[in-house]
Structures are given as C-alpha cells and as structure tokens.
Enzyme design. Structure first.
Site, short mmCIF file in Angstrom:
data_model
loop_
_atom_site.label_atom_id
_atom_site.label_comp_id
_atom_site.label_asym_id
_atom_site.label_seq_id
_atom_site.Cartn_x
_atom_site.Cartn_y
_atom_site.Cartn_z
N CYS A 249 0.79 -1.23 0.00
CA CYS A 249 0.00 0.00 0.00
C CYS A 249 0.82 1.28 0.00
CB CYS A 249 -0.92 0.01 1.22
SG CYS A 249 -2.07 -1.36 1.23
N1 NAD Z 1 -2.80 -6.20 1.73
C1 NAD Z 1 -3.19 -5.17 2.47
O1 NAD Z 1 -2.75 -5.03 3.61
C2 NAD Z 1 -4.19 -4.16 1.95
C3 NAD Z 1 -4.77 -3.26 2.86
C4 NAD Z 1 -5.71 -2.35 2.41
C5 NAD Z 1 -6.04 -2.32 1.06
N2 NAD Z 1 -5.45 -3.19 0.19
C6 NAD Z 1 -5.88 -3.12 -1.22
O2 NAD Z 1 -6.74 -4.23 -1.47
C7 NAD Z 1 -6.57 -4.70 -2.81
C8 NAD Z 1 -6.23 -6.18 -2.80
O3 NAD Z 1 -4.97 -6.34 -2.17
P1 NAD Z 1 -4.50 -7.73 -1.57
O4 NAD Z 1 -3.36 -7.42 -0.67
O5 NAD Z 1 -5.64 -8.50 -1.02
O6 NAD Z 1 -3.96 -8.45 -2.89
P2 NAD Z 1 -3.57 -10.00 -3.04
O7 NAD Z 1 -2.59 -10.06 -4.16
O8 NAD Z 1 -3.21 -10.57 -1.71
O9 NAD Z 1 -4.93 -10.70 -3.47
C9 NAD Z 1 -5.55 -10.47 -4.67
C10 NAD Z 1 -6.25 -11.74 -5.10
O10 NAD Z 1 -6.98 -11.45 -6.29
C11 NAD Z 1 -6.83 -12.53 -7.19
N3 NAD Z 1 -7.09 -12.00 -8.51
C12 NAD Z 1 -6.29 -11.28 -9.31
N4 NAD Z 1 -6.94 -10.93 -10.42
C13 NAD Z 1 -8.18 -11.42 -10.31
C14 NAD Z 1 -9.34 -11.38 -11.14
N5 NAD Z 1 -9.31 -10.73 -12.31
N6 NAD Z 1 -10.44 -12.00 -10.71
C15 NAD Z 1 -10.45 -12.65 -9.53
N7 NAD Z 1 -9.40 -12.73 -8.70
C16 NAD Z 1 -8.29 -12.11 -9.09
C17 NAD Z 1 -5.42 -13.05 -6.95
O11 NAD Z 1 -5.28 -14.38 -7.37
C18 NAD Z 1 -5.32 -12.89 -5.42
O12 NAD Z 1 -5.77 -14.05 -4.76
C19 NAD Z 1 -5.50 -3.80 -3.42
O13 NAD Z 1 -6.11 -2.74 -4.09
C20 NAD Z 1 -4.75 -3.27 -2.22
O14 NAD Z 1 -4.15 -2.01 -2.48
C21 NAD Z 1 -4.55 -4.12 0.61
#
Ligand code: NAD
Length: 497
Positions: free
Chosen positions: A330
C-alpha cells in the site's frame, strides 16, 4: 543455550508467497472465462427488480468476494461468521482448491476458521464466474499495483468488471474495495457494468435520495492491517460512498452487519480519496522521520529517543518511525495513484513526490552506512561478506511485496558485496516482478555462521530474532530499525543507521 527463537516458527508463509508469485500470476487470465450471454440473460429476471437498499440489512445474504488475497479472504470469513453465504471467487485454481478443503495460504489466517465455515457451508470458493449471478452482493478485492513506469495498473479491476458484467443482475450490489484514485468506480467500473444494459445513474443530493436504478454500485476502501492483533476487520470502521444515494445506503446496510461502525460519505470519489489520504499521511510522515533521522545521525542525536520523547505529548502528535525504506503493497504504491490522476487536473502533488524521493533513497543510505561501518574496521564494501536479516517488508509478516530489503540486496549486488539472508518467513526466495533471487535460501542463524560475515544488516525487526545473541555472534551489526535498543553487551559492534 537458547539462541534463535525463530527456529520454532512454521516456515510455511514464504512457500505460499513463492507460490503466489510463480504459479498464480501466469494462470490469472487463463482461468477466467465468460459463459454465453444467452445463459446470463435468461437469469436476468431471477432477481427482484424493486429491491430496496434496506434489503442488504437482511440475514443470509449471498455474498461474492472477488479476489481471495490478504484483503478478500478475511472479508469473506467475516461475512461467513455473520451468518451469510459467501463465495470467494479467484482466478487462481490452486487457491480455490485449498480454500474448499479448508486450507489457508496466508500465515495469519487460521486454517480452523476456514474449515469451520466450509463445513457449515457458509463459505466456499470458485473459479467459475458465471456463479456471480447467484449473488446479492459482489465485493471486488483485486490488486491495484503500479506498472513499470510507476503508473496505476488497473488491469485487474478492469478485468474483474468485465467478468462481472455478463452476470450482472437487477438488484445486485457491487462494491469496489481495491485502493485506487478518485473516479475509478464511476469512470472505469460503472461504464463496463452498464454494458450489460442495466443502469446505475450517477447522482447526489437529497433530491436523488430515491433515484431509480437497476443495480447498486459503491466504493468502500479496505483498511485491513495484516497481523494487527489489536484491530481486526470487525473493529475497524468502514468508509462507504455510493454512485448515488440508494447505492450508498445499500452498501452501508451490508457492511453494517460485519463492522462496528460504517462511515458514509457523499460519493465514491470521496471514499476513494479518503483511503488515499490515509496512506499518503503515512507515507509523508515516514519520509519526514526518515529525513530527520539523517540529520540526527549527522548531529549525533538519537532520533528514536527524540521520537519517544515527542510522543509523550498527549495531543497533536503521532509517532512514526524511520527505517530502511517503505514496503508493503500500500504505502509505497497508493500515493502515486493520486499523483498520476492529479496530472489530469494540471496539479502537482509535491508532498507525495518529495516523500517518495526521500523514502526511495533510504535503501541507498543503508548500503552507504554499511560501507562507512566497514571502513571504520579498515574493510571495503566490495568483496565483503554480509548477512541480511529479514526480507519481509515489516516484522512478523510473510509478505515481501515492495520490501526495501529487496532493493538493499540489489544495491549490495551492484557494489560487489557477497551477501546471504535469513528470514523465518521465507525459507527461500523466488523470481519477482522486479527482482530475481530464485536461487537464494535462508541461511541458518547460529554463532558459527554469524561469525563468518563481515557484517549483519538488520533490515526487518522480526520479534522472533534474539538480538542479544545476534550482536554477540556477529562482527558488526548495521541496525536500520533500532531493533538492538535493549541489547546490553557488545554495543560497540552496533552501527545504527
Ligand atoms: N494487503 C493489504 O494489507 C491491503 C490493505 C488495504 C487495502 N489493500 C488493497 O486491497 C486490494 C487487494 O490487495 P490484496 O493485498 O488482497 O492483494 P492480493 O494479491 O493478496 O490478493 C488479490 C487476489 O486477487 C486474485 N485475482 C487477481 N486478479 C483477479 C481477477 N481478475 N479475478 C479474480 N481474482 C483475481 C489473486 O489471485 C489474489 O488471490 C489492493 O487494491 C490493495 O491495495 C490491501
């Protein structure tokens, strides 16, 4: 003699992350498919057309979460815990397979919790996106990284909206949770969804309280802090903004069931901006303490002592801590979503750019400090043997996305340093987007091994490390996190940087 507390840790997390990078990404697009329009059209009338926002206050809703990663999976389990029927959609068939047999691939998410909801049929996972048409609410939690030019890469969000569109039903609520710049929900997601022929008008104000639409669309940023034991998802208030007032109320009703407090805002843009403000606030303040640290080092003042002293002020101050640079999915990424968007308005986000400049210089500062520390021992950087402790971007997590350690290792490599690493969460490394450390394995920590290196760099301050034993065994310790603050013996070996 107890030296290395971390030996007791399960070393599963790193393997999972390797798996995510190497296997999941190439499979992403292939696994997604779109069934024929006929099939989804025939189901268009299965949903009520006169659904009110208050419907989402109801029990046993069918909730679809797209993207079962660090954000989506905990959210899915929370809805399951609240008694709803949850389907986690992911393009990665391996993850889906693991979830359906109750297995976790994220270190801090307990397997027993997944098993419990799989067994009670409150949770299942799927790669078949045609099942989206069975859902009452669809929450999108897919990645929003930067591309190689450090510009927003919205391809995951776009791809997901395209996967939802053929299955969109009247009365469904769609919420984007991925962090992004203000305007994404209205400018990118809405037009794709409206290609279905269904409408969700952009509207605001009291005169539009009950504006008619076919589906509801909102943005609600995720504030998940992986590994935070004090604030779990249920305790963290959730900001919610709708494309129109009924969409906002629908999303409020839904999230009101799983979090302690919902904070409504007037639009999706305000909700999108709120999340960016939170992360920019962190990014800028971390840059500020990083810069002050550099000055304090020159002045011979202990910056950590200064921060602790300032933090005793009960109002108007919040402590941030310096380190080897920014890491995680992030803070190093999200602010640049806003700077990019700001250019469309002929606006330069100078705080963000300056903070980025300072924070990205920190890994270079670490290597320069190492050079200086070695120099004091009449050794040169080139040809020295160095052990790097911690590749995770922060302590006690199995996540190395954007970790400053990866950059430090790249600089070490360029300067001719022979280095190895240890991290209890990453038994081996792998090829990533920007780095290829595929042949590296975490070396064991023991006194004999430690003595082999000219210096040890503490890059990530995992709680499981025994810092006194590390200082005892090492010839020189370059500490980027003040992790050795409680070490009493051999302090002359410690070089704070
Ligand atoms: N990780 C954190 O601490 C955090 C905190 C707040 C916000 N965010 C935001 O949340 C969002 C997700 O982050 P994350 O850390 O969970 O990512 P991540 O990479 O852990 O998870 C994303 C998931 O989405 C799947 N994916 C990718 N493309 C896809 C599609 N087209 N259809 C279905 N599934 C798909 C991937 O296989 C993966 O399992 C981002 O925008 C991030 O900035 C993350």
């Amino acid at each position: 003699m107890k030296f290395w507390k971390h030996w007791a840790l399960p070393f599963k997390g790193g393997q999972r992350n390797c798996y995510i990078e190497q296997v999941a990404r190439p499979l992403r697009i292939r696994a997604q498919f779109t069934p024929s329009k006929e099939r989804s059209r025939s189901k268009l009338h299965a949903m009520p057309t006169d659904r009110k926002p208050e419907f989402f206050k109801g029990a046993q809703l069918r909730v679809g979460i797209i993207g079962c990663g660090y954000v989506g999976l905990p959210l899915a389990l929370r809805f399951a815990e609240a008694g709803h029927r949850v389907t986690g959609f992911d393009t990665d068939p391996k993850k889906v397979e693991m979830l359906n047999v109750g297995k976790s691939y994220i270190e801090h998410i307990q397997q027993t919790k997944i098993q419990q909801y799989v067994n009670s049929r409150h949770f299942s996972a799927a790669t078949d996106f045609s099942r989206l048409d069975e859902m009452d609410a669809i929450l999108i939690c897919v990645p929003t990284p930067l591309n190689e030019y450090r510009e927003p890469d919205l391809s995951y969000v776009e791809q997901t909206a395209k996967s939802v569109q053929p299955h969109l039903q009247k009365g469904q609520l769609v919420v984007l949770e991925s962090t992004t710049y203000p305007g994404t929900t209205e400018e990118l997601v809405l037009p794709i969804l409206e290609k279905s022929g269904l409408r969700c008008p952009i509207a605001a104000g009291t005169e539009n309280e009950n504006v008619a639409g076919d589906f509801f669309l909102a943005f609600s940023p995720e504030r998940e802090d992986p590994g935070n034991k004090q604030y779990g998802l249920a305790q963290i208030p959730k900001v919610v903004g709708g494309v129109n007032p009924p969409s906002g109320r629908a999303a409020q009703a839904l999230y009101g069931q799983v979090v302690a407090k919902v904070v409504p805002v007037s639009s999706t843009r305000a909700a999108e901006m709120a999340k960016l403000l939170e992360n920019i606030f962190r990014c800028v303040n971390i840059a500020l303490v990083n810069e002050l640290k550099l000055l304090c080092l020159r002045m011979g003042v202990d910056v950590w002592e200064v921060i602790e002293a300032a933090a005793s002020k009960p109002f108007g101050f919040m402590p941030f801590y310096p380190g080897p640079g920014l890491g995680g999915h992030c803070i190093p990424v999200d602010p640049f979503y806003l700077s990019w968007k700001a250019r469309e308005y002929d606006f330069a986000t100078r705080f963000i750019e300056l903070a980025g400049e300072i924070n990205t210089s920190m890994p270079y500062h670490v290597v320069e400090s190492l050079g200086e520390a070695l120099n004091r021992q009449k050794k040169s950087l080139k040809g020295s043997k160095v052990l790097v402790l911690g590749v995770a971007y922060k302590k006690d997590v199995d996540d190395l996305r954007e970790s400053p350690t990866l950059k430090i290792m790249e600089i070490l490599q360029k300067r001719g340093v022979e280095f190895e690493y240890n991290d209890p969460y990453f038994p081996h490394l792998h090829k990533m987007r920007h780095y290829d450390y595929s042949n590296m394995k975490s070396v064991p920590l023991n006194p004999q091994n430690l003595g082999k290196y000219d210096a040890v760099i503490i890059a990530t301050d995992h709680s499981s490390y025994d810092y006194s034993a590390i200082v005892d065994g090492a010839k020189l310790v370059v500490d980027t996190r003040n992790a050795t603050r409680r070490v009493i013996r051999n302090r002359d070996k410690i070089f704070l940087c």
